[in-house]
Design a protein around this motif. Structure first.
Motif, PDB file in Angstrom:
ATOM      1  N   VAL A 304      13.853  -3.305 -40.434  1.00  0.00           N
ATOM      2  CA  VAL A 304      12.810  -3.452 -39.245  1.00  0.00           C
ATOM      3  C   VAL A 304      12.909  -2.312 -38.092  1.00  0.00           C
ATOM      4  CG1 VAL A 304      12.257  -4.993 -37.100  1.00  0.00           C
ATOM      5  CG2 VAL A 304      12.707  -5.910 -39.454  1.00  0.00           C
ATOM      6  N   ALA A 305      14.190  -1.923 -37.970  1.00  0.00           N
ATOM      7  CA  ALA A 305      14.521  -0.730 -36.839  1.00  0.00           C
ATOM      8  C   ALA A 305      14.017   0.450 -37.544  1.00  0.00           C
ATOM      9  CB  ALA A 305      15.952  -0.639 -36.725  1.00  0.00           C
ATOM     10  N   VAL A 306      14.114   0.589 -38.924  1.00  0.00           N
ATOM     11  CA  VAL A 306      13.379   2.052 -39.467  1.00  0.00           C
ATOM     12  C   VAL A 306      11.849   2.080 -39.386  1.00  0.00           C
ATOM     13  CG1 VAL A 306      12.890   2.957 -41.934  1.00  0.00           C
ATOM     14  CG2 VAL A 306      15.254   2.260 -41.141  1.00  0.00           C
ATOM     15  N   VAL A 307      11.257   0.891 -39.427  1.00  0.00           N
ATOM     16  CA  VAL A 307       9.719   1.028 -39.573  1.00  0.00           C
ATOM     17  C   VAL A 307       9.460   1.071 -38.003  1.00  0.00           C
ATOM     18  CG1 VAL A 307       7.717  -0.593 -39.675  1.00  0.00           C
ATOM     19  CG2 VAL A 307       9.518  -0.534 -41.440  1.00  0.00           C
ATOM     20  N   ALA A 308      10.152   0.514 -36.932  1.00  0.00           N
ATOM     21  CA  ALA A 308       9.869   0.503 -35.748  1.00  0.00           C
ATOM     22  C   ALA A 308      10.192   1.866 -35.281  1.00  0.00           C
ATOM     23  CB  ALA A 308      10.663  -0.322 -34.964  1.00  0.00           C
ATOM     24  N   ILE A 309      11.044   2.737 -35.647  1.00  0.00           N
ATOM     25  CA  ILE A 309      11.364   4.200 -35.192  1.00  0.00           C
ATOM     26  C   ILE A 309      10.282   5.059 -35.742  1.00  0.00           C
ATOM     27  CG2 ILE A 309      12.872   6.014 -35.525  1.00  0.00           C
ATOM     28  CD1 ILE A 309      15.301   4.011 -34.852  1.00  0.00           C
ATOM     29  N   TYR A 310       9.969   4.659 -36.949  1.00  0.00           N
ATOM     30  CA  TYR A 310       8.883   5.501 -37.810  1.00  0.00           C
ATOM     31  C   TYR A 310       7.620   5.660 -36.938  1.00  0.00           C
ATOM     32  CZ  TYR A 310       6.331   7.234 -41.771  1.00  0.00           C
ATOM     33  OH  TYR A 310       5.478   7.763 -42.689  1.00  0.00           O
ATOM     34  N   GLY A 311       7.048   4.345 -36.761  1.00  0.00           N
ATOM     35  CA  GLY A 311       5.773   4.109 -35.995  1.00  0.00           C
ATOM     36  C   GLY A 311       5.816   4.733 -34.565  1.00  0.00           C
ATOM     37  N   ILE A 312       6.688   4.181 -34.002  1.00  0.00           N
ATOM     38  CA  ILE A 312       6.893   4.493 -32.514  1.00  0.00           C
ATOM     39  C   ILE A 312       7.028   6.119 -32.065  1.00  0.00           C
ATOM     40  CG2 ILE A 312       8.181   3.969 -30.329  1.00  0.00           C
ATOM     41  CD1 ILE A 312       8.358   1.123 -31.344  1.00  0.00           C
ATOM     42  N   ALA A 313       8.224   6.369 -32.878  1.00  0.00           N
ATOM     43  CA  ALA A 313       8.349   7.885 -32.551  1.00  0.00           C
ATOM     44  C   ALA A 313       7.337   8.719 -32.932  1.00  0.00           C
ATOM     45  CB  ALA A 313       9.724   8.241 -33.104  1.00  0.00           C
ATOM     46  N   TRP A 314       6.620   8.638 -34.163  1.00  0.00           N
ATOM     47  CA  TRP A 314       5.583   9.423 -34.446  1.00  0.00           C
ATOM     48  C   TRP A 314       4.606   9.275 -33.735  1.00  0.00           C
ATOM     49  CZ3 TRP A 314       3.137   9.235 -40.372  1.00  0.00           C
ATOM     50  CH2 TRP A 314       2.821  10.442 -40.490  1.00  0.00           C
ATOM     51  N   MET A 315       4.122   8.275 -33.341  1.00  0.00           N
ATOM     52  CA  MET A 315       2.912   8.075 -32.146  1.00  0.00           C
ATOM     53  C   MET A 315       3.323   8.734 -30.858  1.00  0.00           C
ATOM     54  SD  MET A 315       1.095   4.819 -30.757  1.00  0.00           S
ATOM     55  CE  MET A 315       2.642   4.164 -29.928  1.00  0.00           C
ATOM     56  N   ALA A 316       4.547   8.407 -30.462  1.00  0.00           N
ATOM     57  CA  ALA A 316       4.922   9.259 -28.998  1.00  0.00           C
ATOM     58  C   ALA A 316       4.993  10.753 -29.121  1.00  0.00           C
ATOM     59  CB  ALA A 316       6.100   8.508 -28.611  1.00  0.00           C
ATOM     60  N   ASP A 317       5.518  11.122 -30.310  1.00  0.00           N
ATOM     61  CA  ASP A 317       5.707  12.553 -30.575  1.00  0.00           C
ATOM     62  C   ASP A 317       4.206  13.262 -30.776  1.00  0.00           C
ATOM     63  OD1 ASP A 317       7.418  14.954 -31.143  1.00  0.00           O
ATOM     64  OD2 ASP A 317       6.131  15.135 -32.747  1.00  0.00           O
ATOM     65  N   THR A 318       3.309  12.538 -31.346  1.00  0.00           N
ATOM     66  CA  THR A 318       1.908  12.983 -31.193  1.00  0.00           C
ATOM     67  C   THR A 318       1.263  13.188 -30.173  1.00  0.00           C
ATOM     68  OG1 THR A 318       1.627  12.104 -33.466  1.00  0.00           O
ATOM     69  CG2 THR A 318      -0.384  12.534 -32.320  1.00  0.00           C
ATOM     70  N   TYR A 319       1.505  12.469 -29.363  1.00  0.00           N
ATOM     71  CA  TYR A 319       1.086  12.172 -27.729  1.00  0.00           C
ATOM     72  C   TYR A 319       1.524  13.396 -26.866  1.00  0.00           C
ATOM     73  CZ  TYR A 319      -0.698  10.802 -23.145  1.00  0.00           C
ATOM     74  OH  TYR A 319      -0.893  10.897 -21.922  1.00  0.00           O
ATOM     75  N   PHE A 320       2.914  13.363 -26.821  1.00  0.00           N
ATOM     76  CA  PHE A 320       3.430  14.058 -25.934  1.00  0.00           C
ATOM     77  C   PHE A 320       3.557  15.734 -26.498  1.00  0.00           C
ATOM     78  CE2 PHE A 320       6.521  10.297 -24.911  1.00  0.00           C
ATOM     79  CZ  PHE A 320       5.705  10.115 -23.803  1.00  0.00           C
ATOM     80  N   SER A 321       3.580  15.756 -27.840  1.00  0.00           N
ATOM     81  CA  SER A 321       3.397  17.323 -28.067  1.00  0.00           C
ATOM     82  C   SER A 321       2.167  17.795 -27.849  1.00  0.00           C
ATOM     83  CB  SER A 321       3.902  17.415 -29.651  1.00  0.00           C
ATOM     84  OG  SER A 321       2.824  16.599 -30.579  1.00  0.00           O
ATOM     85  N   ASN A 322       1.002  16.981 -27.779  1.00  0.00           N
ATOM     86  CA  ASN A 322      -0.158  17.701 -27.661  1.00  0.00           C
ATOM     87  C   ASN A 322      -0.387  17.717 -26.101  1.00  0.00           C
ATOM     88  OD1 ASN A 322      -2.341  17.901 -30.052  1.00  0.00           O
ATOM     89  ND2 ASN A 322      -1.049  16.302 -30.422  1.00  0.00           N
ATOM     90  N   TYR A 323       0.346  17.318 -25.210  1.00  0.00           N
ATOM     91  CA  TYR A 323       0.065  17.318 -23.794  1.00  0.00           C
ATOM     92  C   TYR A 323       1.211  18.107 -23.073  1.00  0.00           C
ATOM     93  CZ  TYR A 323      -4.500  14.983 -24.281  1.00  0.00           C
ATOM     94  OH  TYR A 323      -5.521  14.350 -24.392  1.00  0.00           O
ATOM     95  N   MET A 324       2.259  18.479 -23.755  1.00  0.00           N
ATOM     96  CA  MET A 324       3.464  18.902 -23.156  1.00  0.00           C
ATOM     97  C   MET A 324       3.042  19.765 -21.857  1.00  0.00           C
ATOM     98  SD  MET A 324       6.627  18.291 -23.466  1.00  0.00           S
ATOM     99  CE  MET A 324       6.561  17.649 -24.964  1.00  0.00           C
ATOM    100  N   PRO A 325       2.374  20.778 -21.813  1.00  0.00           N
ATOM    101  CA  PRO A 325       2.169  21.702 -20.694  1.00  0.00           C
ATOM    102  C   PRO A 325       1.548  20.760 -19.406  1.00  0.00           C
ATOM    103  CG  PRO A 325       1.008  22.686 -22.486  1.00  0.00           C
ATOM    104  CD  PRO A 325       1.485  21.310 -22.821  1.00  0.00           C
TER     105      PRO A 325
END
Length: 442
Positions: A304-325
Motif C-alpha cells: 500500500v505504501a508503494v502505491v501511495a508513494i508512487y502516485g503521490i510523489a509522481w504527482m507532486a514532482d510533476t507540479y513542483f518541477s513545472n513551477y520551481m522558479p
C-alpha cells in the motif's frame, strides 16, 4: 498565477479524496490528479521515485517473510515479557517497545498484536489505558524516521546525496533516534497522569456497573506468552537482524563495497540486494511460507505504501518541477530568514498524505531547490510525521478498538482525540532536539 493556484487545488483535492478512501486509493487517486495535470494542462511529467519504491519492496518482502516464519511473534513475545515484568511503568515502556519494533522492521504496522496486550496490562494494573495506548500508537509511527530500512530514511539519504549533502544512514539515525526518544519520553511524561484514574472516572465506573460490560472489559486478556515459538522462527529473526547489521556496516564502511570505475555500489542497491537475499535465506532455512507472507499485514501495508508513494510523489514532482522558479520566488525570503519553517510545510503535507516516505520523496527535492541546507533538513526530519492530527490512520483506529475500557477515543469534534496531545508534544520536542543535534554535529 491563477493557473498555478488552480493546479495546486487539483493536487490537494486528489490528496484529500484519496485520504478519505484510504489504503490503495491514496496513490491511485493521485494518478487522476497526475493525469489532469499532464493531459489537461500539458505539464511535463515528473519522475516517479523508482529507487525508493524498489527499496520498500525489498524491505517489506524481507520483513513479511520474517513474519510468515513466526519471527514477529517472537519479537512481540519478548516485548510482552518486558511489559508484564514492569506493569507500573507501562506508560513509558509501551511506547519504547512499539518504537523499537518499528525501528527493526521499518513499518509501524507490526504493533497491532502488541496493542491489546498494552491495554490488558494497563487495565489489570488499574492504569487508564489511554495513557500508554495513545503514546504507544504515536511511537509506532515515530520509529519510521529511525529505521535503517524505512523508506523515509533511505529516501532522505538518497535525495540528500544527490543534492550535495553527503549523509549516510547511520548519520541520519545518529540524529533521529535520540531526538525521537526525547520526544517520546516527553509525550509519555505528559500522558502519565492524563485523564481521570479509572476508579475516579464516572463514565468508566458506570460502564463496569453493568455485569456484561465488566466481563467484556476485565474477563478476557490478550497474551502471546502461551504461544510456542519454534527455533526456525527465532533463526529468521537472527537472519533479519544480520541483514540489518550488514546494511549498517556497509553504510559506515562504504570503501568495503565493490566498485566499478572508482564508484562504489550505491547504498540503495545494497539494501535491496541484502534484503532480498535475507528473505530467500528465511524461505530456504527457516520454514517461512511465501504465500503466508503475501497475506500478512506487514507485506500488505508495505505494498500500500508503494502505491501511495508512487502516485503521490509522481504527482507532486510533476507540479513542483513545472513551477520551481515561481515557488522559489515566493518562498525565498521566508526560507532564507527562517529555514526551519520548512518543518511546518513537511508537517502539513504529512497531515494530508499519511506517509512519511511520501513526504520525504515529494517535498525534500523542493526544499533543497529552495536553498535550504542539508543539516537543517536533517534537523527537521521528525516533522514529516503529522498524520496523527486527523485520526484516520489504521494504527490509531485499531488502538481505539483494542482499548476495551473506552478511554482511548476519537472525540466528538474529530480533533479532540487521544493521539493529539502526545503526537504534538512528541513531534515538536523531537524536531527541536534533532535541529540542535544536527547543528552541533553537521
Amino acid at each position: 498565477m491563477v493557473l498555478m493556484i488552480l493546479q495546486l487545488l487539483i493536487v490537494l483535492g486528489a490528496l484529500w479524496v484519496g485520504s478519505r478512501y484510504g489504503s490503495l486509493a491514496l496513490g491511485a487517486i493521485s494518478g487522476i490528479g497526475l493525469a489532469i495535470l499532464v493531459f489537461c494542462f500539458s505539464l511535463k511529467p515528473g519522475t516517479p521515485p523508482t529507487d525508493v519504491i524498489y527499496i520498500i519492496i525489498a524491505a517489506v518482502t524481507c520483513a513479511g517473510i520474517m513474519q510468515a516464519s513466526g519471527g514477529m511473534d517472537w519479537l512481540i513475545q519478548i516485548a510482552e515479557k518486558m511489559l508484564r515484568k514492569h506493569p507500573d511503568r507501562i506508560t513509558f515502556l509501551a511506547p519504547l517497545t512499539t518504537f523499537f519494533l518499528t525501528v527493526l522492521v521499518g513499518t509501524g504496522h507490526v504493533v497491532y498484536t502488541l496493542m491489546p496486550i498494552i491495554c490488558d496490562i494497563a487495565l489489570k494494573k488499574g492504569i487508564r489505558p489511554e495513557r500508554p495506548c495513545g503514546v504507544a500508537s504515536i511511537a509506532s509511527q515515530v520509529g519510521i524516521t529511525c529505521s535503517p530500512i524505512a523508506a523515509a530514511v533511505v529516501a532522505f539519504v538518497t535525495i540528500s546525496n544527490e543534492n550535495g549533502f553527503n549523509i549516510s544512514i547511520p548519520g541520519v539515525l545518529m540524529i533521529s533516534i535520540p531526538a525521537c526518544l526525547c520526544g517520546l519520553m516527553a509525550a509519555a511524561a505528559a500522558s502519565y497522569h492524563r485523564g481521570l484514574d479509572l476508579e475516579k472516572d464516572p463514565e468508566f465506573q458506570k460502564k463496569i456497573a453493568d455485569p456484561v460490560q465488566r466481563e467484556y472489559i476485565y474477563g478476557s486478556g490478550a497474551t502471546t506468552l502461551d504461544k510456542e515459538i519454534p527455533q526456525s522462527a527465532k533463526n529468521a529473526v537472527f537472519v533479519f537482524l544480520g541483514a540489518l547489521a550488514i546494511i549498517v556496516f556497509f553504510a559506515i564502511f562504504q570503501s568495503a563495497l565493490p566498485a566499478w570505475d572508482g564508484k562504489p555500489l550505491k547504498m540503495n542497491l545494497v539494501i535491496q540486494i541484502v534484503m532480498i537475499a535475507a528473505a530467500a535465506l528465511m524461505i530456504l532455512f527457516c520454514k517461512a511460507q511465501p504465500k503466508k507472507a503475501v497475506s500478512g499485514p506487514v507485506w500488505q501495508s508495505g505494498m500500500v505504501a508503494v502505491v501511495a508513494i508512487y502516485g503521490i510523489a509522481w504527482m507532486a514532482d510533476t507540479y513542483f518541477s513545472n513551477y520551481m522558479p515561481e515557488i522559489q520566488a515566493m518562498l525565498e525570503g521566508i526560507v532564507k530568514d527562517y529555514p526551519w519553517s520548512i518543518a511546518l510545510v513537511f508537517f502539513m503535507v504529512s497531515v494530508l498524505i499519511n506517509s512519511q516516505g511520501a513526504v520525504v520523496v515529494s517535498m525534500l527535492p523542493l526544499a533543497y531547490s529552495l536553498g535550504i541546507a542539508g543539516p537543517v533538513l536533517l534537523g527537521v526530519l521528525p516533522s514529516v510525521y503529522g498524520y496523527f492530527f486527523i485520526p484516520n490512520y489504521p494504527s490509531d483506529i485499531a488502538t481505539v478498538n483494542f482499548d476495551r475500557s473506552g478511554t482511548t477515543v476519537i472525540g466528538k469534534y474529530l480533533l479532540n482525540h487521544s493521539f493529539m496531545m502526545p503526537g504534538l508534544i512528541c513531534v515538536f520536542t523531537s524536531t527541536i532536539v534533532a535541529y540542535i543535534l544536527s547543528t552541533i554535529f553537521f
